[in-house]
Design a protein around this motif. Structure first.
Motif, PDB file in Angstrom:
ATOM      1  N   UNK A  21       1.006  -1.397   0.105  1.00  0.00           N
ATOM      2  CA  UNK A  21      -0.149   0.064   0.001  1.00  0.00           C
ATOM      3  C   UNK A  21       0.614   1.218  -0.004  1.00  0.00           C
ATOM      4  N   UNK A  22       2.028   1.269  -0.301  1.00  0.00           N
ATOM      5  CA  UNK A  22       2.999   2.542  -0.510  1.00  0.00           C
ATOM      6  C   UNK A  22       2.534   3.186  -1.627  1.00  0.00           C
ATOM      7  N   UNK A  23       2.104   2.822  -2.758  1.00  0.00           N
ATOM      8  CA  UNK A  23       1.534   3.786  -3.994  1.00  0.00           C
ATOM      9  C   UNK A  23       0.105   3.085  -4.243  1.00  0.00           C
ATOM     10  N   UNK A  24      -0.439   2.155  -3.483  1.00  0.00           N
ATOM     11  CA  UNK A  24      -1.969   2.053  -3.726  1.00  0.00           C
ATOM     12  C   UNK A  24      -2.691   2.146  -2.369  1.00  0.00           C
TER      13      UNK A  24
END
Length: 456
Positions: free
Chosen positions: A309-312
């Motif tokens: 979930x760093x970029x999501x």
């Protein structure tokens, strides 16, 4: 200097209690209950390991309420933490930085197994499990979730379907992607095991076969109470938890350890997984994190799932996630546990007082079929026949015999946590030795009621 008249205080509490009871019966809808059959216990005061009813009678709290007041009632450090935070910032949106939330997250992550460094806060244990499963499904791209029979994971829609005890049956939709398996439960072994070693081997073989037959490529997560709570406090034998961890790693399944009840010192460790040096992918918690002074739960997350979930965007949140009063209470409770050595005390109480005392009660009372536990987390299982292990109350139900035992405890000044045919001994972690011994003496007397129903 004003002198408080204790009789005036008692009268005030009595009047307040009577009005509260009247309004409760007129307007409050109670959980897990048939409303017209209720005569709820009327508590007007709490302190330490004690409760008082509206008539001024004092009771020892062997239940820790919902097995969550780990630091006892009205602990001054936690009360002060909430009061001081309320005077600064009483509430704030979860998108903003909040000092108590940041500090609580640090304290929790520091005590979790290595590699679990991130915390998502919820309002309690059920939604913690809901979010842990959501994270696992999004992380893996798979949908099925495995959980054990004789388990409890919460009362919300998904959590109750994941639950393995009979409370799920009236609302079980059989469409939530849940697969149940038989747990390791040595006293009532589902695998006809006669030794702990046999139990572990056969339970793990059963679990692996279930994984294979369901298809590992369809299973997102396996959720397991490290030590089941309301389902029976049946402590898994050595090797079982490590075996479960190996199977989840082997088949690419996220391992969620449900520590809602067993965590934060209840089992004599910060987390019960520490008893076996097992590191899950996610840990869910609630209850003891702040002794329930303000509702709080959460998910402790490892690096791999965090990275997903760093970029999501993570599709989930709660208005009160990391509420400042709740997390301030967590900071106060964790610091109090540290400063007063409550984790170590819980382990000592279990090994030196509670465990040996319950074993003696088992020798004295034929109706005691089994005692088991660790720390301040114990169960007394009552039966009518030790050979057949016929329970004093049926699985998923109650009985007049169990009701009499519980009533006797209360009559003698002891509040216990009971479920089906079990009485749980789950006092606060900082309870005095003398109070423990007094409570166990009351339990001893109450168990004589159960012995009257012993038929063997």
């Amino acid at each position: 200097m004003a002198v408080t008249n204790t009789s005036d205080v008692a009268q005030t509490l009595k009047v307040e209690g009577e009005r509260a009871y009247e309004l409760d019966r007129k307007h409050v809808f109670h959980s897990w209950s048939a409303q017209d059959r209720l005569t709820p216990f009327n508590v007007v005061k709490t302190e330490g390991s004690y409760l008082w009813d509206a008539d001024g009678k004092r009771y020892i709290d062997f239940s820790s309420q919902m097995v969550n007041t780990n630091v006892g009632h009205q602990h001054p450090k936690v009360v002060t933490a909430v009061q001081e935070q309320a005077a600064k910032i009483a509430t704030i949106a979860p998108a903003h930085v909040s000092a108590p939330r940041s500090e609580a997250a640090r304290l929790i992550a520091e005590r979790a197994p290595e590699g679990l460094d991130y915390v998502f806060f919820t309002n309690g244990g059920a939604d913690a499990n809901e979010h842990a499963i959501r994270m696992a499904r999004l992380h893996t791209g798979k949908s099925k979730v495995m959980s054990a029979y004789r388990s409890y994971h919460g009362g919300t829609d998904l959590a109750i379907n994941v639950t393995g005890d009979p409370r799920r049956l009236p609302v079980d939709t059989a469409s939530a992607g849940i697969v149940h398996f038989m747990p390791s439960y040595p006293y009532r072994s589902y695998f006809n095991a006669e030794t702990a070693e046999e139990e572990v081997q056969r339970a793990l073989e059963h679990l692996e076969q279930t994984i294979i037959l369901e298809g590992p490529g369809t299973i997102a997560a396996l959720i397991l109470e490290t030590i089941p709570g309301t389902a029976g406090i049946y402590v898994p034998p050595p090797g079982y938890m490590a075996g479960v961890r190996k199977l989840t790693e082997k088949y690419g399944i996220v391992f969620i350890a449900d520590e809602v009840m067993a965590g934060f010192g209840r089992a004599g460790k910060w987390f019960a997984v520490d008893l076996w040096d097992v590191t899950p992918d996610l840990i869910t918690f609630a209850k003891g994190v702040n002794s329930g002074y303000v509702p709080l739960g959460g998910v402790i997350i490892n690096q791999a799932i965090y990275d997903t979930f760093r970029e999501r965007t993570y599709p989930g949140g709660l208005t009160y996630s990391g509420h400042p009063l709740a997390t301030a209470a967590a900071v106060g409770a964790i610091e109090a546990m540290d400063e007063e050595g409550m984790i170590e005390n819980a382990a000592r109480l279990g090994s030196e007082i509670i465990g040996p005392s319950l074993e003696r009660l088992k020798e004295l009372h034929p109706a005691v079929g089994d005692v088991r536990g660790v720390g301040c987390f114990w169960a007394v299982e009552l039966v009518t026949d030790r050979q057949t292990k016929e329970p004093l109350a049926p699985y998923g139900g109650s009985s007049s015999a169990m009701a009499e035992v519980i009533s006797k405890c209360r009559e003698l000044g002891l509040i216990v946590f009971a479920n089906f045919n079990r009485i749980h001994v789950v006092p606060p972690l900082n309870v005095d030795d003398e109070i423990i011994r007094e409570g166990l003496a009351i339990l001893d007397e109450a168990l004589s009621v159960a012995d009257q129903y012993y038929q063997a």
